[in-house]
Write a protein that holds these residues in place. Structure first.
Motif, PDB file in Angstrom:
ATOM      1  N   ILE A  77      10.507 118.971  54.589  1.00 57.35           N
ATOM      2  CA  ILE A  77      11.282 119.276  55.782  1.00 57.35           C
ATOM      3  C   ILE A  77      10.587 120.385  56.568  1.00 57.35           C
ATOM      4  N   ILE A  78      10.411 120.153  57.855  1.00 53.61           N
ATOM      5  CA  ILE A  78       9.889 121.179  58.754  1.00 53.61           C
ATOM      6  C   ILE A  78      10.997 121.523  59.740  1.00 53.61           C
ATOM      7  N   GLN A  79      11.365 122.777  59.810  1.00 57.01           N
ATOM      8  CA  GLN A  79      12.323 123.231  60.811  1.00 57.01           C
ATOM      9  C   GLN A  79      11.509 123.707  62.006  1.00 57.01           C
ATOM     10  N   SER A  80      11.596 122.977  63.111  1.00 55.06           N
ATOM     11  CA  SER A  80      10.718 123.228  64.255  1.00 55.06           C
ATOM     12  C   SER A  80      11.030 124.560  64.923  1.00 55.06           C
ATOM     13  N   ASN A  81      10.230 124.910  65.931  1.00 56.62           N
ATOM     14  CA  ASN A  81      10.443 126.179  66.625  1.00 56.62           C
ATOM     15  C   ASN A  81      11.692 126.174  67.499  1.00 56.62           C
ATOM     16  N   THR A  82      12.362 125.021  67.633  1.00 53.27           N
ATOM     17  CA  THR A  82      13.667 124.978  68.302  1.00 53.27           C
ATOM     18  C   THR A  82      14.809 124.881  67.294  1.00 53.27           C
ATOM     19  N   GLY A  83      14.473 124.744  66.025  1.00 54.75           N
ATOM     20  CA  GLY A  83      15.491 124.603  64.979  1.00 54.75           C
ATOM     21  C   GLY A  83      15.751 123.179  64.555  1.00 54.75           C
ATOM     22  N   ALA A  84      15.086 122.198  65.182  1.00 56.44           N
ATOM     23  CA  ALA A  84      15.305 120.793  64.830  1.00 56.44           C
ATOM     24  C   ALA A  84      14.720 120.489  63.454  1.00 56.44           C
ATOM     25  N   LYS A  85      15.372 119.553  62.770  1.00 55.41           N
ATOM     26  CA  LYS A  85      14.927 119.131  61.447  1.00 55.41           C
ATOM     27  C   LYS A  85      13.951 117.959  61.574  1.00 55.41           C
ATOM     28  N   LEU A  86      12.738 118.145  61.059  1.00 54.29           N
ATOM     29  CA  LEU A  86      11.716 117.117  61.056  1.00 54.29           C
ATOM     30  C   LEU A  86      11.465 116.719  59.609  1.00 54.29           C
ATOM     31  N   VAL A  87      11.440 115.420  59.347  1.00 49.92           N
ATOM     32  CA  VAL A  87      11.273 114.926  57.979  1.00 49.92           C
ATOM     33  C   VAL A  87       9.896 114.285  57.849  1.00 49.92           C
ATOM     34  N   LEU A  88       9.129 114.768  56.886  1.00 49.62           N
ATOM     35  CA  LEU A  88       7.831 114.177  56.566  1.00 49.62           C
ATOM     36  C   LEU A  88       7.979 113.440  55.240  1.00 49.62           C
ATOM     37  N   ASN A  89       8.025 112.094  55.315  1.00 49.86           N
ATOM     38  CA  ASN A  89       8.314 111.329  54.098  1.00 49.86           C
ATOM     39  C   ASN A  89       7.068 110.819  53.388  1.00 49.86           C
ATOM     40  N   ASP A  90       5.911 111.132  53.904  1.00 55.31           N
ATOM     41  CA  ASP A  90       4.671 110.674  53.277  1.00 55.31           C
ATOM     42  C   ASP A  90       3.959 111.849  52.612  1.00 55.31           C
ATOM     43  N   CYS A  91       4.677 112.529  51.734  1.00 52.73           N
ATOM     44  CA  CYS A  91       4.112 113.687  51.041  1.00 52.73           C
ATOM     45  C   CYS A  91       3.261 113.226  49.858  1.00 52.73           C
ATOM     46  N   LYS A  92       2.157 113.883  49.653  1.00 57.41           N
ATOM     47  CA  LYS A  92       1.279 113.590  48.517  1.00 57.41           C
ATOM     48  C   LYS A  92       1.416 114.729  47.515  1.00 57.41           C
ATOM     49  N   TRP A  93       2.255 114.495  46.500  1.00 59.73           N
ATOM     50  CA  TRP A  93       2.527 115.509  45.490  1.00 59.73           C
ATOM     51  C   TRP A  93       1.502 115.437  44.363  1.00 59.73           C
ATOM     52  N   LYS A  94       1.294 116.575  43.701  1.00 61.00           N
ATOM     53  CA  LYS A  94       0.451 116.623  42.510  1.00 61.00           C
ATOM     54  C   LYS A  94       1.067 117.586  41.502  1.00 61.00           C
ATOM     55  N   ALA A  95       0.789 117.339  40.224  1.00 65.05           N
ATOM     56  CA  ALA A  95       1.317 118.201  39.164  1.00 65.05           C
ATOM     57  C   ALA A  95       0.472 119.467  39.063  1.00 65.05           C
ATOM     58  N   LYS A  96       1.157 120.593  38.837  1.00 67.75           N
ATOM     59  CA  LYS A  96       0.458 121.872  38.678  1.00 67.75           C
ATOM     60  C   LYS A  96       0.220 122.218  37.212  1.00 67.75           C
ATOM     61  N   ASP A  97       0.838 121.480  36.281  1.00 67.81           N
ATOM     62  CA  ASP A  97       0.665 121.753  34.851  1.00 67.81           C
ATOM     63  C   ASP A  97       0.886 120.459  34.086  1.00 67.81           C
ATOM     64  N   SER A  98       0.720 120.532  32.756  1.00 68.34           N
ATOM     65  CA  SER A  98       0.768 119.329  31.926  1.00 68.34           C
ATOM     66  C   SER A  98       2.182 118.903  31.536  1.00 68.34           C
ATOM     67  N   GLY A  99       3.200 119.664  31.966  1.00 70.14           N
ATOM     68  CA  GLY A  99       4.566 119.315  31.614  1.00 70.14           C
ATOM     69  C   GLY A  99       5.081 118.075  32.318  1.00 70.14           C
ATOM     70  N   VAL A 100       4.423 117.692  33.421  1.00 69.71           N
ATOM     71  CA  VAL A 100       4.813 116.507  34.184  1.00 69.71           C
ATOM     72  C   VAL A 100       3.559 115.789  34.656  1.00 69.71           C
ATOM     73  N   SER A 101       3.727 114.539  35.062  1.00 65.14           N
ATOM     74  CA  SER A 101       2.649 113.807  35.721  1.00 65.14           C
ATOM     75  C   SER A 101       3.204 113.179  36.993  1.00 65.14           C
ATOM     76  N   VAL A 102       2.342 112.997  37.957  1.00 67.45           N
ATOM     77  CA  VAL A 102       2.755 112.449  39.249  1.00 67.45           C
ATOM     78  C   VAL A 102       1.954 111.193  39.533  1.00 67.45           C
ATOM     79  N   LYS A 103       2.665 110.135  39.921  1.00 71.27           N
ATOM     80  CA  LYS A 103       2.016 108.907  40.364  1.00 71.27           C
ATOM     81  C   LYS A 103       2.758 108.398  41.581  1.00 71.27           C
ATOM     82  N   GLY A 104       2.078 108.394  42.709  1.00 69.25           N
ATOM     83  CA  GLY A 104       2.722 107.974  43.953  1.00 69.25           C
ATOM     84  C   GLY A 104       3.868 108.905  44.306  1.00 69.25           C
ATOM     85  N   LYS A 105       5.061 108.356  44.435  1.00 67.82           N
ATOM     86  CA  LYS A 105       6.236 109.148  44.805  1.00 67.82           C
ATOM     87  C   LYS A 105       7.169 109.400  43.625  1.00 67.82           C
TER      88      LYS A 105
END
Length: 328
Positions: free
Chosen positions: A233-261
């Motif tokens: 979520i990006i809150q714009s400089n006017t306060g509007a809510k912008l949704v970015l649904n194509d996020c590319k997540w990655k795991a920061k440690d071995s407790g989880v794994s990430v594949k796609g979404k």
């Protein structure tokens, strides 16, 4: 709608030279979702207001640079409604919800939104007014000095013969655009702009955002199971809510794994996944549990944001085949 407190107008009177060289696009261009309600009927109410303003000798004036002398503008004709310019104005209205500026969210200049064939171009933009009359009164700037009457002079320019208006509601805020021109073609009423997506430079959005975050504050997942990763979520400089649904997540440690979404739990405890928008990193905690019973539900971000207190507006003019001049 909440009462909007009046703040000093934001004006852009940039000096531009021939060709109006656009800012270089950022390396990453993203598409954000903007839940917009297009208010065509309300937008078109402004035509009568502007034409009465232009053709009435009592209102067709602006202050000279001495801030005392009224310069009367005579023999102005009525502006013709242009559906192609209306489409441009509607597009710009939703774009300024994402990024309030004459620079478009994709980092190109405002005039690039206009169709080909217009040899004079102009733009007024504002937000925070719920009706055509309220927005027009703000653009009229009757109580401002010379430097504060740029929008007024735009509406009184003899070079313009056509106009289109844009009005969109995003959340609790209403955004307005006036698109002026000469030349071009009138277009047709059915050629309406109704997109709820905006192409944007991620760096530009993040640099000017009020906030950037994940749609959820925490995830909980069982060992060996998977859950969906959230949008950003990006809150714009006017306060509007912008949704970015194509996020590319990655795991920061071995407790989880990430594949796609999806994120999958590997071992119990707290882990972290990460994504980035432009130069902004978003880290999201993930609680990995054995049975999924003895833990709190992950809180979610409130859907709507409070609108900003105040309003803003800007104007810009291009004349003579995109050659730009300072408004004086």
């Amino acid at each position: 709608m909440k009462t909007i407190r009046s703040l000093t107008a934001l004006l852009l009177t940039a000096m531009l030279i021939f060709a109006c060289a656009s800012q270089a696009l950022a390396a990453e261009t993203v598409q954000v979702q903007v839940k917009a309600e297009y208010k065509y009927d309300e937008a078109r109410k402004m035509l009568d207001l502007v034409n009465k303003f232009r053709t009435n000798k009592k209102t067709a004036w602006y202050l000279d640079k001495d801030n005392k002398t009224k310069v009367k503008v005579k023999n102005l004709g009525k502006l013709e409604y242009d559906y192609n310019l209306e489409r441009t104005a509607m597009q710009r209205a939703v774009e300024i919800a994402a990024y309030f500026s004459h620079t478009r969210p994709n980092a190109s200049q405002w005039s690039s939104a206009f169709p080909n064939g217009y040899n004079s171009k102009g733009e007024n933009i504002c937000y925070g007014y719920g009706s055509a009359k309220a927005a027009f009164d703000a653009f009229a700037e009757e109580d401002k000095n010379y430097n504060g009457q740029g929008h007024r002079r735009n509406m009184l320019r003899s070079e313009f013969t056509k106009v289109g208006f844009g009005c969109v509601k995003v959340g609790n805020m209403v955004y307005w655009a006036q698109a002026f021109g000469a030349g071009g073609s009138k277009g047709v009423d059915s050629n309406r702009y109704k997109s709820n997506t905006v192409d944007a430079s991620s760096d530009l959005l993040v640099k000017n955002a009020r906030n950037v975050m994940a749609e959820e504050e925490m995830l909980t997942v069982n060992v060996g199971e998977s859950v969906s990763l959230p949008n950003a979520i990006i809150q714009s400089n006017t306060g509007a809510k912008l949704v970015l649904n194509d996020c590319k997540w990655k795991a920061k440690d071995s407790g989880v794994s990430v594949k796609g979404k999806k994120v999958t739990g590997k071992s119990t405890g707290m882990s972290t996944v990460e994504t980035s928008i432009g130069n902004k990193s978003i880290q999201l905690p993930v609680s990995v549990v054995n049975d999924g019973k003895d833990h709190d539900e992950a809180p979610t971000i409130i859907e709507d944001y409070d609108p900003p207190l105040g309003w803003g507006d800007e104007f810009m003019v291009v004349l003579e085949d995109d050659e730009c001049f300072e408004i004086e």
